[in-house]
Motif scaffolding. Structure first.
Motif, PDB file in Angstrom:
ATOM      1  N   GLY A 145       0.819  -1.206   0.000  1.00 45.83           N
ATOM      2  CA  GLY A 145       0.000   0.000   0.000  1.00 45.83           C
ATOM      3  C   GLY A 145       0.847   1.247   0.000  1.00 45.83           C
ATOM      4  O   GLY A 145       2.013   1.217   0.429  1.00 45.83           O
ATOM      5  N   PRO A 146       0.286   2.370  -0.455  1.00 46.54           N
ATOM      6  CA  PRO A 146       1.051   3.625  -0.500  1.00 46.54           C
ATOM      7  C   PRO A 146       1.357   4.146   0.898  1.00 46.54           C
ATOM      8  O   PRO A 146       0.775   3.692   1.897  1.00 46.54           O
ATOM      9  N   ALA A 147       2.267   5.090   0.979  1.00 48.06           N
ATOM     10  CA  ALA A 147       2.608   5.708   2.258  1.00 48.06           C
ATOM     11  C   ALA A 147       1.356   6.273   2.915  1.00 48.06           C
ATOM     12  O   ALA A 147       0.549   6.935   2.267  1.00 48.06           O
ATOM     13  N   GLY A 148       1.189   6.001   4.196  1.00 46.51           N
ATOM     14  CA  GLY A 148       0.042   6.506   4.933  1.00 46.51           C
ATOM     15  C   GLY A 148      -1.202   5.648   4.847  1.00 46.51           C
ATOM     16  O   GLY A 148      -2.230   5.978   5.435  1.00 46.51           O
ATOM     17  N   ALA A 149      -1.122   4.512   4.137  1.00 40.52           N
ATOM     18  CA  ALA A 149      -2.311   3.679   3.953  1.00 40.52           C
ATOM     19  C   ALA A 149      -2.687   2.897   5.201  1.00 40.52           C
ATOM     20  O   ALA A 149      -3.785   2.359   5.291  1.00 40.52           O
ATOM     21  N   GLY A 150      -1.772   2.804   6.170  1.00 34.29           N
ATOM     22  CA  GLY A 150      -2.068   2.069   7.399  1.00 34.29           C
ATOM     23  C   GLY A 150      -1.370   0.729   7.479  1.00 34.29           C
ATOM     24  O   GLY A 150      -1.793  -0.137   8.252  1.00 34.29           O
ATOM     25  N   LYS A 151      -0.290   0.537   6.717  1.00 36.35           N
ATOM     26  CA  LYS A 151       0.411  -0.752   6.761  1.00 36.35           C
ATOM     27  C   LYS A 151       0.963  -1.033   8.156  1.00 36.35           C
ATOM     28  O   LYS A 151       0.819  -2.142   8.679  1.00 36.35           O
ATOM     29  N   THR A 152       1.613  -0.037   8.745  1.00 34.77           N
ATOM     30  CA  THR A 152       2.154  -0.227  10.094  1.00 34.77           C
ATOM     31  C   THR A 152       1.044  -0.464  11.109  1.00 34.77           C
ATOM     32  O   THR A 152       1.161  -1.306  12.007  1.00 34.77           O
ATOM     33  N   HIS A 153      -0.053   0.269  10.966  1.00 35.41           N
ATOM     34  CA  HIS A 153      -1.195   0.085  11.861  1.00 35.41           C
ATOM     35  C   HIS A 153      -1.706  -1.356  11.777  1.00 35.41           C
ATOM     36  O   HIS A 153      -1.870  -2.045  12.798  1.00 35.41           O
ATOM     37  N   LEU A 154      -1.933  -1.835  10.553  1.00 35.71           N
ATOM     38  CA  LEU A 154      -2.437  -3.198  10.393  1.00 35.71           C
ATOM     39  C   LEU A 154      -1.414  -4.233  10.841  1.00 35.71           C
ATOM     40  O   LEU A 154      -1.782  -5.285  11.358  1.00 35.71           O
ATOM     41  N   ALA A 155      -0.121  -3.937  10.649  1.00 37.14           N
ATOM     42  CA  ALA A 155       0.905  -4.856  11.132  1.00 37.14           C
ATOM     43  C   ALA A 155       0.834  -4.995  12.648  1.00 37.14           C
ATOM     44  O   ALA A 155       0.976  -6.103  13.188  1.00 37.14           O
TER      45      ALA A 155
END
Length: 227
Positions: free
Chosen positions: A49-59
């Protein structure tokens, strides 16, 4: 006369719990794929996903669900790979190690050890694996053969939810008409949402002005002028 004090904004602290992540039509499939981690093909998944999409949040949500550890790809070269492979693990921002021989080899060994021990492996990236530029052929083939869950750019509902969260992370309270105005007029981009909220918060503090629709219009006009 006392000089005006410089604004000292509090650092933004992202809320990373499941209840803090908005699920809408745009991201529902990716979230469902992550939630189905016990049935991942070969026990692995790449979240794109693009920057800011929430990848770290979902991780972090995924890590809370399955007891995983999270490690930055850039730190793999010096990590204890066998220890990491003993439990579920998430490796963030994998493209950053492209052409770094030590880190690529570390991820290759982590991938093989984790899967051999039946431990799920989640990886995150801003682009699909074919664009990562990995040099190690065996690692490249394994990454390109891994299923991906993709977070697209936001629709209106998701963009509004992202703006709400970004303001909340900064403990900033916009006027009620600010978010609807931004959703109608700003580009559909997570990165732009982060930029707009940061600029609004900074300007509001610097000018001691409320976060109004008029200020939001100024910020958008200024950002469009920069572009």
């Amino acid at each position: 006369m006392m000089a005006d004090q410089l604004p000292l904004p509090l650092p933004a602290r992202a809320a990373l719990g499941r209840e803090d992540y908005f699920i809408g039509k745009a991201n529902a499939l990716a979230v469902a794929l992550l939630d189905n981690w016990p049935r991942w093909p070969s026990g692995k998944m790449i979240l794109v996903g693009p920057a800011g999409a929430g990848k770290t949040h979902l991780a972090h949500v995924w890590a809370q669900d399955c007891g995983a550890r999270i490690v930055a790809a850039a730190d793999l070269a010096g990590a204890d790979i066998p220890a990491l492979a003993d439990a579920p693990v998430c490796v963030e921002d994998v493209p950053r190690i492209a052409a770094q021989a030590g880190a690529e080899e570390a991820l290759f060994h982590l991938h093989n050890l984790a899967l051999a021990q039946g431990q799920p492996l989640l990886m995150t990236a801003a682009m699909p694996p074919r664009l990562w530029g990995l040099v190690l052929p065996d690692l490249r083939s394994r990454m390109e053969g891994t299923q991906t869950a993709t977070l697209p750019q936001p629709d209106d509902d998701l963009l509004a939810a992202v703006l709400v969260k970004l303001f909340a992370d900064r403990q900033a309270v916009p006027a009620p008409d600010v978010i609807p105005y931004l959703v109608r007029h700003m580009p559909r981009s997570f990165a732009t949402a982060r930029q707009v909220v940061s600029a609004l918060d900074a300007e509001g503090l610097a000018r001691k002005r409320p976060l109004s629709r008029a200020l939001a219009r100024e910020i958008l006009t200024g950002l469009q002028g920069e572009d």
